[in-house]
Write a protein that holds these residues in place. Structure first.
Motif, mmCIF file in Angstrom:
data_model
loop_
_atom_site.group_PDB
_atom_site.id
_atom_site.type_symbol
_atom_site.label_atom_id
_atom_site.label_comp_id
_atom_site.label_asym_id
_atom_site.label_seq_id
_atom_site.Cartn_x
_atom_site.Cartn_y
_atom_site.Cartn_z
ATOM 1 N N VAL A 47 0.877 -1.169 0.000
ATOM 2 C CA VAL A 47 0.000 0.000 0.000
ATOM 3 C C VAL A 47 0.913 1.217 0.000
ATOM 4 C CG1 VAL A 47 -1.729 1.328 1.269
ATOM 5 C CG2 VAL A 47 -1.838 -1.179 1.256
ATOM 6 N N VAL A 48 0.838 2.006 -1.049
ATOM 7 C CA VAL A 48 1.654 3.209 -1.154
ATOM 8 C C VAL A 48 0.837 4.370 -0.592
ATOM 9 C CG1 VAL A 48 2.912 4.760 -2.696
ATOM 10 C CG2 VAL A 48 2.873 2.291 -3.161
ATOM 11 N N GLU A 49 1.264 4.834 0.574
ATOM 12 C CA GLU A 49 0.580 5.942 1.238
ATOM 13 C C GLU A 49 0.873 7.246 0.494
ATOM 14 O OE1 GLU A 49 -1.469 5.475 3.686
ATOM 15 O OE2 GLU A 49 -0.931 3.422 4.258
ATOM 16 N N ARG A 50 0.039 8.240 0.732
ATOM 17 C CA ARG A 50 0.237 9.542 0.100
ATOM 18 C C ARG A 50 1.589 10.117 0.531
ATOM 19 N NH1 ARG A 50 -3.836 12.634 -2.124
ATOM 20 N NH2 ARG A 50 -2.912 14.501 -2.979
ATOM 21 N N PHE A 51 2.394 10.546 -0.439
ATOM 22 C CA PHE A 51 3.713 11.100 -0.157
ATOM 23 C C PHE A 51 3.570 12.424 0.589
ATOM 24 C CE2 PHE A 51 6.594 9.098 -3.632
ATOM 25 C CZ PHE A 51 6.101 7.839 -3.347
ATOM 26 N N SER A 52 4.498 12.659 1.503
ATOM 27 C CA SER A 52 4.508 13.930 2.227
ATOM 28 C C SER A 52 5.760 14.722 1.839
ATOM 29 C CB SER A 52 4.479 13.683 3.741
ATOM 30 O OG SER A 52 5.625 12.974 4.144
ATOM 31 N N ALA A 111 5.885 21.797 -4.732
ATOM 32 C CA ALA A 111 4.424 21.866 -4.750
ATOM 33 C C ALA A 111 3.834 20.474 -4.519
ATOM 34 C CB ALA A 111 3.951 22.419 -6.082
ATOM 35 N N PRO A 112 2.737 20.386 -3.762
ATOM 36 C CA PRO A 112 2.094 19.089 -3.524
ATOM 37 C C PRO A 112 1.726 18.360 -4.823
ATOM 38 C CG PRO A 112 1.217 20.719 -2.018
ATOM 39 C CD PRO A 112 2.100 21.454 -2.990
ATOM 40 N N THR A 113 1.395 19.102 -5.859
ATOM 41 C CA THR A 113 1.067 18.433 -7.127
ATOM 42 C C THR A 113 2.277 17.694 -7.694
ATOM 43 O OG1 THR A 113 1.515 20.495 -8.317
ATOM 44 C CG2 THR A 113 -0.788 20.023 -7.779
ATOM 45 N N LEU A 114 3.476 18.235 -7.463
ATOM 46 C CA LEU A 114 4.680 17.545 -7.938
ATOM 47 C C LEU A 114 4.987 16.333 -7.062
ATOM 48 C CD1 LEU A 114 7.019 20.470 -9.052
ATOM 49 C CD2 LEU A 114 5.653 18.924 -10.468
ATOM 50 N N SER A 115 4.643 16.405 -5.788
ATOM 51 C CA SER A 115 4.783 15.242 -4.910
ATOM 52 C C SER A 115 3.895 14.106 -5.425
ATOM 53 C CB SER A 115 4.392 15.622 -3.487
ATOM 54 O OG SER A 115 4.339 14.494 -2.663
ATOM 55 N N ASP A 116 2.677 14.465 -5.859
ATOM 56 C CA ASP A 116 1.771 13.462 -6.433
ATOM 57 C C ASP A 116 2.349 12.858 -7.705
ATOM 58 O OD1 ASP A 116 0.034 14.027 -4.355
ATOM 59 O OD2 ASP A 116 -1.418 15.111 -5.595
ATOM 60 N N VAL A 117 3.046 13.663 -8.499
ATOM 61 C CA VAL A 117 3.680 13.164 -9.728
ATOM 62 C C VAL A 117 4.747 12.125 -9.380
ATOM 63 C CG1 VAL A 117 5.166 13.798 -11.675
ATOM 64 C CG2 VAL A 117 3.171 15.200 -11.129
ATOM 65 N N VAL A 118 5.530 12.392 -8.355
ATOM 66 C CA VAL A 118 6.557 11.434 -7.932
ATOM 67 C C VAL A 118 5.882 10.136 -7.488
ATOM 68 C CG1 VAL A 118 8.449 10.959 -6.335
ATOM 69 C CG2 VAL A 118 8.174 13.257 -7.286
ATOM 70 N N GLN A 119 4.817 10.251 -6.698
ATOM 71 C CA GLN A 119 4.103 9.058 -6.240
ATOM 72 C C GLN A 119 3.534 8.272 -7.419
ATOM 73 O OE1 GLN A 119 1.444 9.542 -2.949
ATOM 74 N NE2 GLN A 119 0.393 7.608 -3.339
ATOM 75 N N VAL A 126 4.335 4.346 -8.363
ATOM 76 C CA VAL A 126 3.277 3.346 -8.512
ATOM 77 C C VAL A 126 3.302 2.739 -9.913
ATOM 78 C CG1 VAL A 126 0.761 3.047 -8.629
ATOM 79 C CG2 VAL A 126 1.803 4.266 -6.700
ATOM 80 N N SER A 127 3.406 3.590 -10.912
ATOM 81 C CA SER A 127 3.408 3.113 -12.301
ATOM 82 C C SER A 127 4.572 2.152 -12.564
ATOM 83 C CB SER A 127 3.482 4.317 -13.242
ATOM 84 O OG SER A 127 3.662 3.895 -14.562
ATOM 85 N N LEU A 148 -3.572 7.378 -3.658
ATOM 86 C CA LEU A 148 -4.033 8.515 -4.451
ATOM 87 C C LEU A 148 -5.258 8.152 -5.294
ATOM 88 C CD1 LEU A 148 -0.800 10.233 -5.856
ATOM 89 C CD2 LEU A 148 -2.349 11.082 -4.100
ATOM 90 N N ASP A 149 -5.462 6.875 -5.536
ATOM 91 C CA ASP A 149 -6.563 6.390 -6.371
ATOM 92 C C ASP A 149 -7.765 6.089 -5.474
ATOM 93 O OD1 ASP A 149 -8.301 4.425 -7.635
ATOM 94 O OD2 ASP A 149 -6.752 4.202 -9.173
#
Length: 171
Positions: A30-35, A43-51, A55-56, A70-71
């Motif tokens: 389970v990949v938790e939301r990156f902090s 920016a948090p949006t770039l943190s989401d890109v890394v996550q 995952v991919s 995130l899904d």
């Protein structure tokens, strides 16, 4: 003399035995939301890109089944207990350093202006919460005249490649 030889062989055999690998037997993550660490200018949006990159690539490698927090659909899976026979771990990540770098300095070709991204990953047993393994990965993009976005993408890719190599080594 034969007792000493037997004892020596026994001790050598124990020393040669490899220590158990901390991620061995785990088949779901389970990949938790990156902090992002306080003071890190990302920016948090770039943190989401890394996550999403993590995952991919993990799904492509098929090291483990991946549940991504995130899904929205995966969020429900993460809340449910693992299926019988499934050994689940959680992966948390904290972005501890980000430097955008300078496209102009990179284009001079002397290694200046590097984009840097450092992420700390912690793996825990999902049932007990016991820490299994921690690693910190650094990605850099230091040569070429690519845009800052290309630099970020390259640095993130290097972080993920290092993470996957570390996971493979510890399985």
């Amino acid at each position: 003399m034969s007792y000493a030889l037997a004892l020596l062989l026994l001790l050598l055999g124990r020393a040669a035995a490899a220590p158990p690998k901390p991620l061995a037997g785990y088949n779901e993550a389970v990949v938790e939301r990156f902090s992002i660490i306080k003071g890190c200018n990302l920016a948090p949006t770039l943190s989401d890109v890394v996550q999403q990159t993590v995952v991919s690539r993990l799904r492509t490698k098929k090291l483990v089944a991946v549940i991504d927090r995130l899904d929205a659909d995966d969020e429900e899976l993460a809340k449910a207990p693992p299926a019988d026979g499934v050994k689940r771990m959680t992966v948390t990540a904290t972005i501890v350093e980000f430097a955008r770098g300078s496209q102009t300095a990179r284009s001079m070709g002397i290694g200046a202006g590097a984009t840097k991204l450092r992420v700390r990953f912690i793996f825990k047993d999902a049932v007990t919460g016991a820490e299994l393994f921690t690693t910190e990965r650094l990605g850099r993009y230091s040569y070429g005249s690519g845009t800052n976005e290309a630099g970020f993408s390259a640095a993130a890719g290097e972080v993920v490649d290092g993470l996957i190599a570390e996971m493979e080594k510890n399985r």
